[in-house]
Design an enzyme around this catalytic site. Structure first.
Site, PDB file in Angstrom:
ATOM      1  CB  SER A   1       3.752  10.718   5.200  1.00 41.73           C
ATOM      2  OG  SER A   1       4.462   9.987   4.152  1.00 41.73           O
TER       3      SER A   1
ATOM      4  CE  LYS B   1      -0.012   3.055   5.868  1.00 44.95           C
ATOM      5  NZ  LYS B   1       0.997   3.535   5.401  1.00 44.95           N
TER       6      LYS B   1
ATOM      7  CD  GLU C   1      -6.816  -3.027   4.599  1.00 45.47           C
ATOM      8  OE1 GLU C   1      -7.591  -3.445   5.037  1.00 45.47           O
ATOM      9  OE2 GLU C   1      -6.349  -1.972   4.211  1.00 45.47           O
TER      10      GLU C   1
END
Ligand SMILES: *Cc1c(COP(=O)(O)O)cnc(C)c1O
Length: 393
Positions: free
Chosen positions: A377, A89, A111
């Site tokens: 990931s 991310k 968010e």
């Protein structure tokens, strides 16, 4: 024919910007500037310098020998779990904070559901000394206390969303409202390849560093930049988009997208959007989403907080619709088992999101000569309590 985005912001029939009038100036400012700014040499230099020195890129491409032996094929793991903050991310939040600075923004909003994107955003705001406000559903705040503490420690303000189901979609609505009220000084960092154009394309481009590195690393290790298969899990779809990006139009490379089936496709507790979803509009984008007969968005479920999004990004909706990617759904139980297996075969504890991708090897038989790249990931530290409860460790 391309599987990438067109000039109008669509992947095939999916994408676009379906937004309220009041959000138009914000989105238009981004749309007019994102390609120009990100192409600038000084932007690229700073982006790649930070990815190298702060995130720790390039992430290794690791040949998982014992896993490969077990499934009688050749499996490489792209180690995004080794990035600073423990997942892919941060590639996106670094890109967006640099863009926000160049647009003259002095305040960041985001968010978050499980808190991972909130942490990645709070991290880059601390790095740049920029004010950070993260909207999070009141229920999620209670469920994800460690990530709330991390965001606070990093200097971010965490604002509870008190309306509706008090989860991710309500947090998204609050963030949108904030942005409408603060269009001049604020940038909204969206956390996946979702939302109105240009977000899906912008986030995919920042994550594309993953497939850029895979190409170079495979040439070194295999003498070719093409694997036979790419595998990634799909929540909104950003780690998958980064893995596929430079291979989208190269149909010699097979693409597998893995969704969370939750307790099972037909149980009503699932997040397998490609199977259960229909075309509709969510968060400003035309895509596939889980909805009732009269178009109400269904609350998704997965044991993995990062995969329980009721839609998928428009790139993935198009990959599904055109058959370019094979979609596989994995249940909670299958994912947990695969996570334990990787831990004990390779000494790597994966995030539960990633465990869904790893479960593909029990679902599909590959040839011994196949070269497979799976995007690892994220790391499993954040999920330890879940693994403990599940396996009674
Ligand atoms: C957030 C997250 C995901 C899901 O998000 P995408 O945008 O689909 O990549 C997958 N894996 C990990 C480790 C995550 O933190």
């Amino acid at each position: 024919m391309t599987y990438n985005i067109n000039e109008k912001g669509y992947y095939g029939e999916f994408g676009g910007a379906y937004i309220p009038e009041m959000l138009y100036p914000n989105i238009e400012e981004l749309r007019q500037n994102y390609l120009k700014i990100t192409a600038e040499e000084s932007f690229q230099e700073e982006f790649h310098q930070l990815l190298k020195d702060y995130v720790g890129r390039p992430s290794p491409l690791y040949l998982a020998k014992r896993l490969s032996e077990k499934y009688n094929t050749k499996i490489y793991l792209k180690r995004e779990d080794l990035n600073h903050t423990g997942a892919h991310k941060v590639n996106n939040t670094i890109g967006q904070i640099l863009l926000a600075q160049r647009l003259g923004k002095t305040r960041i909003i985001a968010e978050t559901g499980a808190g991972q994107h909130g942490v990645a955003t709070a991290t880059v705001c601390a790095l740049m000394g920029i004010e950070c406000v993260v909207y999070m559903g009141e229920i999620d705040i209670a469920r994800q206390a460690p990530n709330v503490a991390r965001m606070k420690m990093l200097g971010a303000k965490v604002v509870p969303a008190l309306s509706g189901s008090r989860t991710l979609k309500d947090a998204t609505n609050e963030a949108m409202r904030d942005w409408i009220n603060n269009p001049v000084d604020t940038h909204y960092i969206v956390g996946s390849v979702v939302g109105p154009h240009p977000y899906p394309d912008m986030v995919a481009r920042f994550q594309a560093v993953v497939s850029e590195e895979i190409k170079k690393q495979l040439i070194e290790k295999e003498g070719t930049e093409n694997p036979d298969y790419l595998i990634a899990c799909v929540g909104g779809g950003s780690n998958a988009a980064g893995t596929y990006y430079h291979y989208l139009d190269n149909t010699d490379v097979n693409i597998i997208a893995v969704e969370a089936a939750g307790k099972g496709i037909d149980t009503g507790e699932s997040a397998a959007t490609s199977v259960l979803g229909k075309e509709g509009i969510i968060h400003g984008s035309k895509t596939l989403l889980m909805q009732t007969g009269d178009g109400q968005i269904t609350e998704p479920y997965s044991i993995s907080a990062g995969l329980d999004y009721p839609g998928v990004g428009p790139m993935h909706a198009n990959l599904y619709k055109t058959g370019r990617a094979e979609f596989i759904s994995i249940t909670d139980d299958e994912a947990m088992t695969a996570g334990l297996e990787l831990s004990q075969l390779e000494g790597i504890i994966p995030a539960i999101e990633t465990s869904h991708a790893l479960a593909v090897f029990e679902h599909k038989t590959f040839k011994p000569e196949d070269v497979i790249v799976l995007n690892l990931s994220g790391r499993g530290d954040k999920d330890l309590q879940n693994y403990i409860d599940y396996f009674k460790l």
